[in-house]
Design an enzyme around this catalytic site. Structure first.
Site, PDB file in Angstrom:
ATOM      1  N   GLU A 157       0.911  -1.177  -0.165  1.00  0.00           N
ATOM      2  CA  GLU A 157      -0.194  -0.160   0.049  1.00  0.00           C
ATOM      3  C   GLU A 157       1.030   1.531  -0.099  1.00  0.00           C
ATOM      4  O   GLU A 157       0.721   2.331   0.775  1.00  0.00           O
ATOM      5  CB  GLU A 157      -0.756  -0.045   1.600  1.00  0.00           C
ATOM      6  CG  GLU A 157      -2.030  -1.283   1.411  1.00  0.00           C
ATOM      7  CD  GLU A 157      -2.545  -1.109   2.538  1.00  0.00           C
ATOM      8  OE1 GLU A 157      -2.301  -0.329   3.184  1.00  0.00           O
ATOM      9  OE2 GLU A 157      -3.022  -2.913   2.465  1.00  0.00           O
ATOM     10  N   ASN A 199       2.405  -5.081  -2.985  1.00  0.00           N
ATOM     11  CA  ASN A 199       0.728  -5.981  -2.726  1.00  0.00           C
ATOM     12  C   ASN A 199      -0.353  -4.091  -2.232  1.00  0.00           C
ATOM     13  O   ASN A 199       0.418  -3.456  -2.121  1.00  0.00           O
ATOM     14  CB  ASN A 199       0.362  -6.613  -1.529  1.00  0.00           C
ATOM     15  CG  ASN A 199      -0.827  -7.035  -1.563  1.00  0.00           C
ATOM     16  OD1 ASN A 199      -1.783  -7.760  -2.193  1.00  0.00           O
ATOM     17  ND2 ASN A 199      -1.136  -6.747   0.306  1.00  0.00           N
ATOM     18  N   HIS A 235     -10.460  -5.578  -1.906  1.00  0.00           N
ATOM     19  CA  HIS A 235     -11.401  -6.007  -1.095  1.00  0.00           C
ATOM     20  C   HIS A 235     -11.901  -4.717  -1.795  1.00  0.00           C
ATOM     21  O   HIS A 235     -12.099  -3.319  -2.582  1.00  0.00           O
ATOM     22  CB  HIS A 235     -10.815  -4.214  -0.070  1.00  0.00           C
ATOM     23  CG  HIS A 235      -9.899  -5.611   0.971  1.00  0.00           C
ATOM     24  ND1 HIS A 235     -10.191  -6.896   1.366  1.00  0.00           N
ATOM     25  CD2 HIS A 235      -8.734  -5.323   0.934  1.00  0.00           C
ATOM     26  CE1 HIS A 235      -9.033  -7.056   2.340  1.00  0.00           C
ATOM     27  NE2 HIS A 235      -8.260  -5.857   1.788  1.00  0.00           N
ATOM     28  N   GLU A 263      -6.449 -10.324  -1.290  1.00  0.00           N
ATOM     29  CA  GLU A 263      -7.240 -10.448  -0.003  1.00  0.00           C
ATOM     30  C   GLU A 263      -8.738 -10.014   0.081  1.00  0.00           C
ATOM     31  O   GLU A 263      -9.244  -9.305   0.478  1.00  0.00           O
ATOM     32  CB  GLU A 263      -6.684  -8.765   0.410  1.00  0.00           C
ATOM     33  CG  GLU A 263      -5.227  -9.020   1.123  1.00  0.00           C
ATOM     34  CD  GLU A 263      -4.957  -8.105   1.077  1.00  0.00           C
ATOM     35  OE1 GLU A 263      -5.652  -7.172   2.211  1.00  0.00           O
ATOM     36  OE2 GLU A 263      -3.785  -7.403   1.850  1.00  0.00           O
ATOM     37  N   ASP A 265     -12.518 -10.331  -0.882  1.00  0.00           N
ATOM     38  CA  ASP A 265     -13.626 -10.205  -0.107  1.00  0.00           C
ATOM     39  C   ASP A 265     -14.244  -9.142  -0.780  1.00  0.00           C
ATOM     40  O   ASP A 265     -14.089  -8.066  -1.152  1.00  0.00           O
ATOM     41  CB  ASP A 265     -13.598  -9.867   1.222  1.00  0.00           C
ATOM     42  CG  ASP A 265     -12.648  -8.576   1.865  1.00  0.00           C
ATOM     43  OD1 ASP A 265     -12.446  -7.490   0.715  1.00  0.00           O
ATOM     44  OD2 ASP A 265     -12.467  -8.310   2.862  1.00  0.00           O
TER      45      ASP A 265
HETATM   46  O1  G3I Z   1      -4.182  -7.723  19.517  1.00  0.00           O
HETATM   47  C1  G3I Z   1      -5.156  -6.094  19.937  1.00  0.00           C
HETATM   48  C2  G3I Z   1      -6.030  -6.999  20.371  1.00  0.00           C
HETATM   49  O2  G3I Z   1      -5.069  -7.097  21.657  1.00  0.00           O
HETATM   50  C3  G3I Z   1      -6.838  -5.708  21.543  1.00  0.00           C
HETATM   51  O3  G3I Z   1      -7.586  -6.102  22.631  1.00  0.00           O
HETATM   52  C4  G3I Z   1      -8.048  -5.224  19.794  1.00  0.00           C
HETATM   53  C5  G3I Z   1      -8.631  -3.807  20.271  1.00  0.00           C
HETATM   54  O4  G3I Z   1      -9.291  -3.470  19.367  1.00  0.00           O
HETATM   55  O5  G3I Z   1      -6.943  -5.295  19.404  1.00  0.00           O
HETATM   56  C6  G3I Z   1      -6.109  -5.453  18.408  1.00  0.00           C
HETATM   57  O6  G3I Z   1      -5.695  -5.363  17.911  1.00  0.00           O
HETATM   58  C7  G3I Z   1      -6.159  -5.514  15.918  1.00  0.00           C
HETATM   59  C8  G3I Z   1      -5.535  -6.315  15.388  1.00  0.00           C
HETATM   60  O7  G3I Z   1      -6.583  -6.278  14.068  1.00  0.00           O
HETATM   61  C9  G3I Z   1      -5.900  -7.624  15.648  1.00  0.00           C
HETATM   62  O8  G3I Z   1      -7.424  -8.173  15.609  1.00  0.00           O
HETATM   63  C10 G3I Z   1      -6.524  -4.338  15.885  1.00  0.00           C
HETATM   64  O9  G3I Z   1      -7.103  -3.293  17.116  1.00  0.00           O
HETATM   65  C11 G3I Z   1      -6.942  -4.033  14.185  1.00  0.00           C
HETATM   66  O10 G3I Z   1      -6.612  -2.564  13.693  1.00  0.00           O
HETATM   67  C12 G3I Z   1      -6.102  -4.957  13.450  1.00  0.00           C
HETATM   68  O11 G3I Z   1      -6.781  -4.531  11.903  1.00  0.00           O
HETATM   69  C13 G3I Z   1      -5.987  -5.311  11.451  1.00  0.00           C
HETATM   70  C14 G3I Z   1      -5.922  -4.399   9.688  1.00  0.00           C
HETATM   71  O12 G3I Z   1      -5.960  -4.870   9.132  1.00  0.00           O
HETATM   72  C15 G3I Z   1      -4.784  -3.090  10.341  1.00  0.00           C
HETATM   73  O13 G3I Z   1      -4.741  -2.065   9.730  1.00  0.00           O
HETATM   74  C16 G3I Z   1      -6.704  -6.151  10.697  1.00  0.00           C
HETATM   75  O14 G3I Z   1      -7.449  -7.444  11.977  1.00  0.00           O
HETATM   76  C17 G3I Z   1      -6.308  -7.238   9.445  1.00  0.00           C
HETATM   77  O15 G3I Z   1      -7.126  -7.981   8.691  1.00  0.00           O
HETATM   78  C18 G3I Z   1      -6.333  -5.641   8.714  1.00  0.00           C
HETATM   79  O16 G3I Z   1      -5.969  -6.365   7.239  1.00  0.00           O
HETATM   80  C19 G3I Z   1      -5.634  -5.529   6.045  1.00  0.00           C
HETATM   81  C20 G3I Z   1      -3.879  -5.792   5.432  1.00  0.00           C
HETATM   82  O17 G3I Z   1      -3.018  -5.792   6.061  1.00  0.00           O
HETATM   83  C21 G3I Z   1      -3.897  -4.781   4.270  1.00  0.00           C
HETATM   84  N1  G3I Z   1      -4.968  -5.152   3.165  1.00  0.00           N
HETATM   85  C22 G3I Z   1      -5.872  -4.000   3.784  1.00  0.00           C
HETATM   86  C23 G3I Z   1      -6.195  -5.030   5.395  1.00  0.00           C
HETATM   87  C24 G3I Z   1      -7.604  -4.880   5.542  1.00  0.00           C
HETATM   88  O18 G3I Z   1      -8.258  -3.794   6.651  1.00  0.00           O
END
Ligand code: G3I
Length: 461
Positions: A157, A199, A235, A263, A265
């Site tokens: 990105e 990516n 996405h 990715e 969906d």
């Molecule tokens: O692990 C913590 C947890 O301890 C805490 O309690 C909780 C509270 O919000 O947060 C948890 O972390 C989260 C993490 O996912 C694991 O679940 C983060 O807040 C959250 O921001 C994070 O989101 C991820 C996101 O990337 C971050 O930008 C998504 O799971 C993940 O699916 C998403 O994936 C991205 C790709 O890497 C790149 N392309 C877009 C895609 C979708 O956004």
């Protein structure tokens, strides 16, 4: 096979045919996404999170259907190097071991990204210092996993929507345009056998952003910067698969790189309904077909296994239902559409996961809700809904949490074996017209806590 059988048999023989069918082995046509993709020389993967691997339906669906795994968050910089030169690969190692044990390829995601980046990196203001930190991160992380990773998302990105200009990030500001090629060179040195990918999202069709990525890849190929593949995240939103997606993939392939859908969906406004699910199925079919039409499109990966844990509702409130399996791990119409587009055959007798396959004539979907709870138990309700065909009966299979027992169940007829409760209809709610529903309710005594809900799958006949 079942469709062919029923076409040639008279109505009187149908019941006998169905009884025989359950004893038949799966036909030659592939019954899972991974098998069907493999038959075309491709892989079909899913993003998976280590935190959910203890949920048996999550892991078993992953293991059954997919032959490539992308750690959803576990390989990102904030997880692997939270403080400078102090590395933690434990969650990623567990996912890698799981993938290896199940013969899945592994996609490393991701080495350099502006997001999920620890503060110590964002705070670096010297070019040499940041280059050194970035090279060290890549060398240690890609080095740690060297030999185990099929594809690395080296840089993620780096471009803006709309203009196709470089995204503002600490790497762009402090190192400048050259940071991307520096990252690819460092990745090649650390793991010479992994395919190295750029990516991004919103580069699925031809637009200013994908044009900018195209120009970068063209330049890298011309100058010998090591790059092997481009990841189109895909996405997407309902009804909006870019009409030029195939042409876009083809032009990247013509530059001499593989193209991966990384990715995928396709989200919708929730709740879903049969019409939206049908549109989504058609959308998935379009994406899979576009990939199949491009010989260098070799990977399709969905961004999650079940709608239950998708990133979408957190980021886009009111949207979701974007994946191939619903909250209860039932196959959605999009699953059948993707499998069929790959040349597989959904709903063959003997296929695992057939219960609850809503795209298969005569089958059903089901939804579970917790309706009441107290410290030592809860009430639940399961609603079984017929698909596009009428059904004469249905079955719901509930896997209970440890220490949980069904104390009462109404509007259904249960049989218990260990922690699995199989529920059949009572005579008045067995037959369902297309799209019609029946519900049963139950009370659970939970001696060791009431936190876990049962996982539920359904089937019909
Ligand atoms: O692990 C913590 C947890 O301890 C805490 O309690 C909780 C509270 O919000 O947060 C948890 O972390 C989260 C993490 O996912 C694991 O679940 C983060 O807040 C959250 O921001 C994070 O989101 C991820 C996101 O990337 C971050 O930008 C998504 O799971 C993940 O699916 C998403 O994936 C991205 C790709 O890497 C790149 N392309 C877009 C895609 C979708 O956004």
């Amino acid at each position: 096979m079942r469709k062919a059988l029923t076409a040639v048999l008279g109505a009187g023989a149908l019941l006998l045919a169905m009884l025989v069918a359950v004893a038949l082995p799966a036909s030659a046509a592939a019954g899972t996404l991974g098998e069907a993709a493999a038959a075309t020389g491709r892989v079909f993967g899913a993003a998976a999170a280590q935190g959910h691997m203890g949920e048996s339906a999550y892991a078993s669906t992953l293991d059954r259907e997919f032959n490539q795994l992308t750690p959803e968050n576990e390989m990102k910089w904030d997880t692997t190097e939270p403080s400078r030169n102090s590395f933690n690969f434990s969650a990623a190692d567990q996912l890698v071991s799981h993938a290896q044990a199940h013969s899945m390829k592994i996609r490393g995601h991701t080495l350099v990204w502006h997001s999920q980046l620890p503060g110590w990196v964002s705070g670096i203001s010297s070019r040499d210092d940041l280059l050194s930190a970035m090279r060290n991160h890549i060398s240690k992380e890609a080095g740690h996993f060297a030999g185990k990773i099929a594809y690395w998302d080296v840089v993620n990105e780096a471009f803006q929507d709309g203009s196709g200009a470089r995204r503002d990030s600490v790497f762009q500001r402090v190192i400048g345009d050259g940071y991307i090629e520096e990252a690819f060179r460092a990745a090649r040195a650390a793991d010479p056998n992994a395919k190295l990918c750029y990516n991004d999202y919103n580069i699925d069709g031809q637009n200013a952003k994908s044009n900018a990525v195209y120009a970068m890849v063209q330049d890298f190929k011309a100058r010998g910067v090591p790059i092997d593949c481009v990841g189109l995240q895909a996405h997407l939103t309902l009804g909006n698969v870019p009409s030029d997606m195939q042409a876009n993939m083809q032009r990247f392939a013509a530059l001499g790189v593989d193209v991966h859908i990384t990715e995928l969906d396709i989200r919708m406004n929730t709740p879903s309904d049969s019409s939206k699910l049908a549109t989504q199925a058609n959308d998935y079919k379009k994406v899979v077909s576009a990939c199949l039409a491009v010989s260098r499109c070799t990977v399709i990966t969905v961004w999650g296994i079940t709608d239950k844990y998708s990133w979408v509702p957190d980021t886009f409130p009111g949207e979701g239902a974007a994946l191939l399996f619903d909250d209860n791990y039932n196959k959605k119409p999009a699953y059948d559409a993707a499998l069929e587009a790959l040349g597989g055959e959904p709903g063959d007798p003997g296929d695992p996961g057939d219960p609850g396959d809503p795209g298969d004539p005569g089958t059903v979907s089901c939804a579970y809700t917790r309706t009441a709870q107290w410290s030592t138990g809860f009430n639940g309700q399961v609603t079984v809904t017929a698909g596009s065909s009428a059904i004469s009966s249905w079955t719901a299979v509930m896997t209970m949490g440890s220490g949980q027992q069904i104390a009462a169940l109404w509007n259904g007829s249960p049989t218990t074996s260990g922690n699995v409760v199989t529920v059949k209809p009572v005579n008045w709610n067995a037959r369902l017209a297309p799209g019609a529903s029946a519900s049963f309710g139950f009370t659970v005594n939970a001696s060791s806590g009431n936190a876990a809900d049962p996982s539920v799958t359904c089937g019909g006949s």
